[in-house]
Scaffold this active site. Structure first.
Site, PDB file in Angstrom:
ATOM      1  CE1 TYR A 285      -4.503  -2.037   4.823  1.00 50.85           C
ATOM      2  CE2 TYR A 285      -3.203  -0.042   4.549  1.00 50.85           C
ATOM      3  CZ  TYR A 285      -3.987  -1.041   4.003  1.00 50.85           C
ATOM      4  OH  TYR A 285      -4.251  -1.052   2.663  1.00 50.85           O
TER       5      TYR A 285
ATOM      6  CB  SER B  19      -0.885   0.013   1.251  1.00 47.71           C
ATOM      7  OG  SER B  19      -1.488   1.278   1.403  1.00 47.71           O
TER       8      SER B  19
HETATM    9  N1  LIG Z   1      -8.480   0.661  -1.954  1.00 43.11           N
HETATM   10  C1  LIG Z   1      -7.347   1.270  -1.706  1.00 43.11           C
HETATM   11  O1  LIG Z   1      -7.250   2.492  -1.815  1.00 43.11           O
HETATM   12  C2  LIG Z   1      -6.131   0.496  -1.294  1.00 43.11           C
HETATM   13  C3  LIG Z   1      -4.923   1.182  -1.177  1.00 43.11           C
HETATM   14  C4  LIG Z   1      -3.793   0.494  -0.829  1.00 43.11           C
HETATM   15  C5  LIG Z   1      -3.847  -0.866  -0.628  1.00 43.11           C
HETATM   16  N2  LIG Z   1      -5.016  -1.523  -0.742  1.00 43.11           N
HETATM   17  C6  LIG Z   1      -5.016  -2.969  -0.514  1.00 43.11           C
HETATM   18  O2  LIG Z   1      -5.596  -3.639  -1.609  1.00 43.11           O
HETATM   19  C7  LIG Z   1      -6.212  -4.842  -1.173  1.00 43.11           C
HETATM   20  C8  LIG Z   1      -7.656  -4.888  -1.650  1.00 43.11           C
HETATM   21  O3  LIG Z   1      -8.367  -3.813  -1.075  1.00 43.11           O
HETATM   22  P1  LIG Z   1      -9.763  -3.290  -1.628  1.00 43.11           P
HETATM   23  O4  LIG Z   1      -9.700  -1.834  -1.588  1.00 43.11           O
HETATM   24  O5  LIG Z   1     -10.069  -3.961  -2.890  1.00 43.11           O
HETATM   25  O6  LIG Z   1     -10.737  -3.774  -0.452  1.00 43.11           O
HETATM   26  P2  LIG Z   1     -12.232  -4.331  -0.497  1.00 43.11           P
HETATM   27  O7  LIG Z   1     -13.006  -3.709  -1.594  1.00 43.11           O
HETATM   28  O8  LIG Z   1     -12.719  -4.204   0.884  1.00 43.11           O
HETATM   29  O9  LIG Z   1     -12.033  -5.872  -0.866  1.00 43.11           O
HETATM   30  C9  LIG Z   1     -11.423  -6.738   0.022  1.00 43.11           C
HETATM   31  C10 LIG Z   1     -11.521  -8.162  -0.466  1.00 43.11           C
HETATM   32  O10 LIG Z   1     -10.836  -9.012   0.459  1.00 43.11           O
HETATM   33  C11 LIG Z   1     -11.752  -9.943   1.071  1.00 43.11           C
HETATM   34  N3  LIG Z   1     -11.372 -10.046   2.479  1.00 43.11           N
HETATM   35  C12 LIG Z   1     -11.283  -9.020   3.370  1.00 43.11           C
HETATM   36  N4  LIG Z   1     -10.892  -9.461   4.576  1.00 43.11           N
HETATM   37  C13 LIG Z   1     -10.728 -10.800   4.453  1.00 43.11           C
HETATM   38  C14 LIG Z   1     -10.351 -11.830   5.361  1.00 43.11           C
HETATM   39  N5  LIG Z   1     -10.061 -11.565   6.631  1.00 43.11           N
HETATM   40  N6  LIG Z   1     -10.276 -13.106   4.895  1.00 43.11           N
HETATM   41  C15 LIG Z   1     -10.574 -13.367   3.618  1.00 43.11           C
HETATM   42  N7  LIG Z   1     -10.931 -12.440   2.721  1.00 43.11           N
HETATM   43  C16 LIG Z   1     -11.018 -11.177   3.128  1.00 43.11           C
HETATM   44  C17 LIG Z   1     -13.127  -9.349   0.830  1.00 43.11           C
HETATM   45  O11 LIG Z   1     -14.144 -10.313   0.754  1.00 43.11           O
HETATM   46  P3  LIG Z   1     -15.039 -10.693   2.060  1.00 43.11           P
HETATM   47  O12 LIG Z   1     -15.353  -9.437   2.782  1.00 43.11           O
HETATM   48  O13 LIG Z   1     -16.196 -11.415   1.517  1.00 43.11           O
HETATM   49  O14 LIG Z   1     -14.155 -11.590   2.869  1.00 43.11           O
HETATM   50  C18 LIG Z   1     -12.944  -8.685  -0.530  1.00 43.11           C
HETATM   51  O15 LIG Z   1     -13.022  -9.616  -1.571  1.00 43.11           O
HETATM   52  C19 LIG Z   1      -6.048  -4.874   0.336  1.00 43.11           C
HETATM   53  O16 LIG Z   1      -4.916  -5.639   0.676  1.00 43.11           O
HETATM   54  C20 LIG Z   1      -5.824  -3.424   0.677  1.00 43.11           C
HETATM   55  O17 LIG Z   1      -5.133  -3.273   1.884  1.00 43.11           O
HETATM   56  C21 LIG Z   1      -6.177  -0.869  -1.067  1.00 43.11           C
END
Ligand SMILES: NC(=O)c1ccc[n+]([C@@H]2O[C@H](COP(=O)([O-])OP(=O)(O)OC[C@H]3O[C@@H](n4cnc5c(N)ncnc54)[C@H](OP(=O)(O)O)[C@@H]3O)[C@@H](O)[C@H]2O)c1
Ligand SMILES: NC(=O)c1ccc[n+]([C@@H]2O[C@H](COP(=O)([O-])OP(=O)(O)OC[C@H]3O[C@@H](n4cnc5c(N)ncnc54)[C@H](O)[C@@H]3O)[C@@H](O)[C@H]2O)c1
Lengths: 269, 260
Positions: free
Chosen positions: B161, B148
């Site tokens: 985090y 991230s």
């Molecule tokens: N969005 C951003 O701006 C951003 C920035 C930097 C990094 N990231 C990173 O990118 C990745 C994806 O983030 P996102 O923004 O796409 O988030 P999101 O929309 O909340 O999606 C998260 C995904 O992970 C699954 N998940 C969450 N917690 C879990 C757990 N404990 N066990 C199994 N599955 C789990 C969720 O499905 P369920 O809830 O059904 O389990 C969902 O499919 C993460 O690692 C996040 O830290 C995101």
């Protein structure tokens, strides 16, 4: 199959190769054309750049050549104008020119210092300076600047002026990226590691103190490969493929970034 | 001409791919020809996304498990091998945010976040790499870890985090040095601020949402689809000599400090 750069106009500087085989600029120009780009291959050396254009045309691609000097402002202006005139736009600028001369801080002459810094920094400054107005007009563009792992990691051989100039590529690119990102123009650096090109062969000759015939290039290549986690040295095609990614819309939200293309060399003790 | 971005015939597990960035990567990988193993905690969401990809003529399967459940994580790769015979790519993407100031933070919350973002990716990498090693080829597989922007530009309230997202970068670099000689490349992506559910509260907070726009040179939040290209790049032959890298996909944010 649709190419990743269909219809895009690309300017590659240093698109020739200083010796037989594949240099980074030459491979990038050919790969861009394979992906549907119209390529303006620019170089000081007419022979070298004609060869590149012939390869592209032989594969059914579109290429024009420009013989000119990226450190000479009128020549760069004409180079940019030639691209826009031939293709109607300038969508990707790939700044590949860089020269190498061995020397430690003590042994480097002021003349060599000035020449290397001058050429290697103007090689990205001038084409960017004159491409930006056109890219601003279009509201889009991708700029790729070739730095080097040796801008940040000393690989053991004395290249103080070259390494300093390659570090400058990154700070220039980060600044340019931050300034133009909201205008749709992206800029990123590639940092090649140990790449088997005619230029690397020349560097080996410069630092070995031996004649070309006396050097066991094969043994050297093996020793170099052993240092790399992937256990091989890179090729100009490895650099070209990463450049293709940065040139294309696949990297639309990537700007101001550096990508080392070094097989993981910068990750080992 | 052969397409360096092709994933034809490759099996790729993308954790956390039922929505957000993982779903964007899943669509891009499937469009590049991969059989994508979708994943999240919800069975229903996994199944629905699989059907969605199949309706588009793409190949998919799904697994549902909790990343903090070690036994479930350990069972994942064997299940994939049993169903699909091999694994080419692993994208460790699943993640969650848990806001805490240092004063409210506890060892339990820290351990939970580390379990999801670091221990599970390690276990999956170990199991997947062991399968990749068995393949009789020089080029055997890819691991992509989602770190991230928080790693380089954190904000207050996300120590847990940010620590985990830094740990995965260290893991990426060390694993690349170790697995490179087996023909397995390991890289990471640092996304900037993207419009996904993880940022629901921040997107609803107008002043924060605007601050991100001003702080990002591209002057906008990232669209999840913009993570698909970088993921496919790192999974495919297009990144043929890229190993151990952290690729920022952040509209330029990591090198920009602009006071609002
Ligand atoms: N969005 C951003 O701006 C951003 C920035 C930097 C990094 N990231 C990173 O990118 C990745 C994806 O983030 P996102 O923004 O796409 O988030 P999101 O929309 O909340 O999606 C998260 C995904 O992970 C699954 N998940 C969450 N917690 C879990 C757990 N404990 N066990 C199994 N599955 C789990 C969720 O499905 P369920 O809830 O059904 O389990 C969902 O499919 C993460 O690692 C996040 O830290 C995101
Ligand atoms: N080969 C490696 O191991 C390695 C490693 C790190 C970085 N790099 C970088 O890659 C780039 C070069 O790659 P290459 O393999 O194409 O090199 P090359 O030397 O084969 O080709 C460079 C071309 O640039 C042309 N040129 C030189 N000065 C010019 C000028 N002023 N104006 C116009 N053209 C000019 C030359 O005629 C030549 O054809 C350089 O920036 C170099 O620093 C290479």
């Amino acid at each position: 199959m649709a190419g990743r750069l269909d219809g895009k106009a690309v300017l590659v500087t240093g698109a020739g190769s200083m010796g037989p085989g594949w240099g980074n600029g030459k491979a990038a120009a050919v790969l861009f054309a394979r992906e549907g780009a119209k390529v303006l291959a620019a170089d000081l050396n007419r022979n070298a750049v004609e060869q590149t254009a012939e390869i592209i045309r032989g594969e059914g691609g579109r290429a024009e050549i420009f013989v000119g000097n990226v450190t000479d402002e009128p020549s760069v202006r004409a180079m940019i104008a030639a691209c826009v005139e031939a293709f109607g736009s300038l969508d990707v600028l790939h700044n590949n020119v860089g020269i190498l001369k061995a020397g430690s801080p003590e042994s480097t002459t002021v003349e060599d210092w000035d020449r290397i810094l001058d050429i290697n920094t103007k090689a990205f400054f001038l084409p960017c300076k004159h491409a930006l107005p056109q890219m601003l007009k279009q509201g889009s563009g991708s700029i790729i600047n070739i730095s080097s792992i040796s801008g940040f990691r000393n690989l053991g051989a004395p290249y103080i002026a070259y390494n300093t100039s390659k570090g400058a590529v990154v700070s220039f690119t980060r600044n340019l990226a931050a300034t133009y990102a909201d205008k749709g123009i992206r800029a990123n650096s590639i940092l090649p590691g140990i790449i088997d090109t005619p230029m690397a062969r020349d560097a080996t000759i410069q630092t070995s103190g031996k004649s070309e015939a006396e050097i066991d290039f094969e043994a050297l290549a093996k020793a170099r490969a052993a240092r790399v986690p992937m256990r091989r040295t890179g090729t100009a095609w490895d650099i070209a493929r990463t450049a293709l990614f940065l040139a294309s819309d696949d990297s639309a939200y990537i700007t101001g970034s550096e990508i080392y293309v070094d097989g993981g060399l910068n990750c080992v003790a | 001409m052969n397409n360096p971005f092709s994933l034809d015939g490759k099996v790729v597990l993308i954790t956390g791919s039922t929505r957000g960035l993982g779903w964007a990567s899943a669509q891009a990988a499937a469009e590049a020809g991969a059989t994508v193993i979708l994943h999240g905690r919800s069975e229903a969401a996994g199944k629905a996304r699989k059907q969605e990809l199949e309706a588009r003529g793409l190949k998919a399967d799904y697994l549902a498990f909790e990343m903090a459940d070690r036994d479930a994580v350990t069972a994942a790769i064997p299940t994939i091998i049993q169903r699909h015979g091999s694994i080419w790519g692993l994208v460790n993407n699943a993640g969650m945010l848990l806001h805490n100031t240092i004063w409210d933070e506890t060892a339990d919350t820290y351990e939970r976040i580390m379990a999801v973002h670091m221990v599970a990716p390690f276990l999956l990498t170990k199991a997947a790499a062991a399968e990749m090693r068995k393949v009789d080829a020089a080029d055997r597989g890819r691991i992509v870890n989602i770190s991230s922007i928080a790693f380089s530009s954190p904000r207050a309230g996300i120590c847990n985090y940010t620590s985990a997202k830094g740990a995965i970068v260290g893991f990426t670099r060390a694993a690349s040095a170790e697995l490179g000689s087996f023909g397995i490349r390991v890289n990471a992506i640092a996304p900037g601020y993207f419009v996904t559910e993880i940022n629901k509260e921040r997107l609803a907070d107008e002043s924060f949402a605007n601050k991100i726009k001003v702080r990002t040179p591209a002057a906008r939040w990232g669209d999840p689809s913009e993570l698909g290209g970088p993921t496919v790049f790192l999974l495919s032959n297009a990144s043929s000599y890229v190993n151990g890298q952290l690729l920022f996909v952040d509209g330029g944010m990591s090198h920009f400090l602009h006071s609002v």
